[in-house]
Design an enzyme around this catalytic site. Structure first.
Site, PDB file in Angstrom:
ATOM      1  N   LYS A  87       0.860  -1.187   0.000  1.00 41.63           N
ATOM      2  CA  LYS A  87       0.000   0.000   0.000  1.00 41.63           C
ATOM      3  C   LYS A  87       0.899   1.241   0.000  1.00 41.63           C
ATOM      4  O   LYS A  87       1.760   1.401   0.877  1.00 41.63           O
ATOM      5  CB  LYS A  87      -0.900  -0.039   1.243  1.00 41.63           C
ATOM      6  CG  LYS A  87      -2.198   0.711   1.111  1.00 41.63           C
ATOM      7  CD  LYS A  87      -3.093   0.384   2.294  1.00 41.63           C
ATOM      8  CE  LYS A  87      -4.409   1.107   2.215  1.00 41.63           C
ATOM      9  NZ  LYS A  87      -5.205   0.921   3.437  1.00 41.63           N
TER      10      LYS A  87
HETATM   11  O1  G3P Z   1      -9.022   1.917   4.179  1.00 43.21           O
HETATM   12  C1  G3P Z   1      -8.869   3.225   4.612  1.00 43.21           C
HETATM   13  C2  G3P Z   1      -9.656   3.431   5.835  1.00 43.21           C
HETATM   14  O2  G3P Z   1      -9.145   2.645   6.866  1.00 43.21           O
HETATM   15  C3  G3P Z   1      -9.839   4.806   6.294  1.00 43.21           C
HETATM   16  O3  G3P Z   1     -11.031   4.772   6.956  1.00 43.21           O
HETATM   17  O4  G3P Z   1     -12.711   5.485   8.564  1.00 43.21           O
HETATM   18  O5  G3P Z   1     -10.291   6.106   8.903  1.00 43.21           O
HETATM   19  O6  G3P Z   1     -11.650   7.165   7.100  1.00 43.21           O
HETATM   20  P1  G3P Z   1     -11.448   5.958   7.931  1.00 43.21           P
END
Ligand code: G3P
Length: 221
Positions: A87
């Site tokens: 990633k």
């Molecule tokens: O895959 C990316 C994700 O983990 C981000 O999610 O909820 O932190 O915006 P969030």
């Protein structure tokens, strides 16, 4: 459409895997930190544990932000297990690194994507997956689902091989909207995946079926 779970929590990964619908896992440095995992050795060991549970693509994020550093970390991560997807953040050196990894047959997930322009660059560089963060787009008063639609339209016109991996999913409805919008993969927290099971009419209908069955069995006695 593929389902990934967005967590580094082994119990949650196991639970989603047991449901029989899990295709892969995405992690990020925040999710690893949430599990209290730090230090290169412990982090790498954790990725290997996840790979052994899932037998599908597992995104492991680099920490370096310079080209040489990203290449060094990405190569080391890719060696951990055949399922590792490196990633890489959507930055200038990240795009250069994705191009290099692509030439070496190393799978990549271009992360922190918030615009269709960024999506074009990642596809041109040969990213395997592209992660638009739709929840965070919504948080900033833009439309995350619309971003998936825009990227899907562009990728379809040019037949890019890069798969759209909708990330930063906040709800079961997000999953459905991303599926409608042509996301190849949705990575979601366990709660949003399990939320797809739920409908009040299913619960009411099942309770009725079971009650009728019990009544008929009682009458036969
Ligand atoms: O895959 C990316 C994700 O983990 C981000 O999610 O909820 O932190 O915006 P969030």
């Amino acid at each position: 459409m593929k389902f990934f779970i967005d967590t580094a929590n082994l119990d949650q990964i196991r639970e989603a895997h047991d449901l029989g619908i899990l295709d892969g896992v995405t992690t990020n440095p925040s999710l690893m930190a949430k599990e209290g995992i730090s230090g290169e050795e412990a982090v790498n060991a954790h990725y290997v544990k996840i790979c052994k549970l899932v037998h599908g693509p597992v995104s492991a994020e680099v920490i370096a932000t310079d080209y040489e550093g990203i290449i060094k970390e990405g190569k080391a991560l890719a060696k951990l297990n055949e399922h590792i997807v490196v990633k890489v953040p959507m930055i200038k050196d990240g795009i250069k690194a994705i191009k290099y990894f692509s030439s070496q047959g190393i799978k990549t997930n271009c992360t922190l994507v918030f615009s269709a322009g960024q999506a074009i660059l990642a596809a041109k560089a040969g990213a395997t997956y592209l992660s638009p963060f739709i929840g965070r787009v919504d948080d900033s008063n833009w439309d995350g689902v619309q971003l998936i639609q825009e990227i899907n339209q562009i990728y379809s016109i040019y037949q890019f091989d890069t798969q759209i991996l909708a990330a930063s999913i906040r709800s079961s409805l997000h999953i459905v909207k991303c599926a409608q919008s042509g996301a190849h993969v949705v990575t979601a927290p366990l709660s949003a995946i399990m939320g797809l099971l739920k409908h009040p009419l299913t619960d009411i209908g099942l309770a009725q079926f079971l009650a009728d069955h019990a009544k008929a069995a009682e009458a036969k006695k």
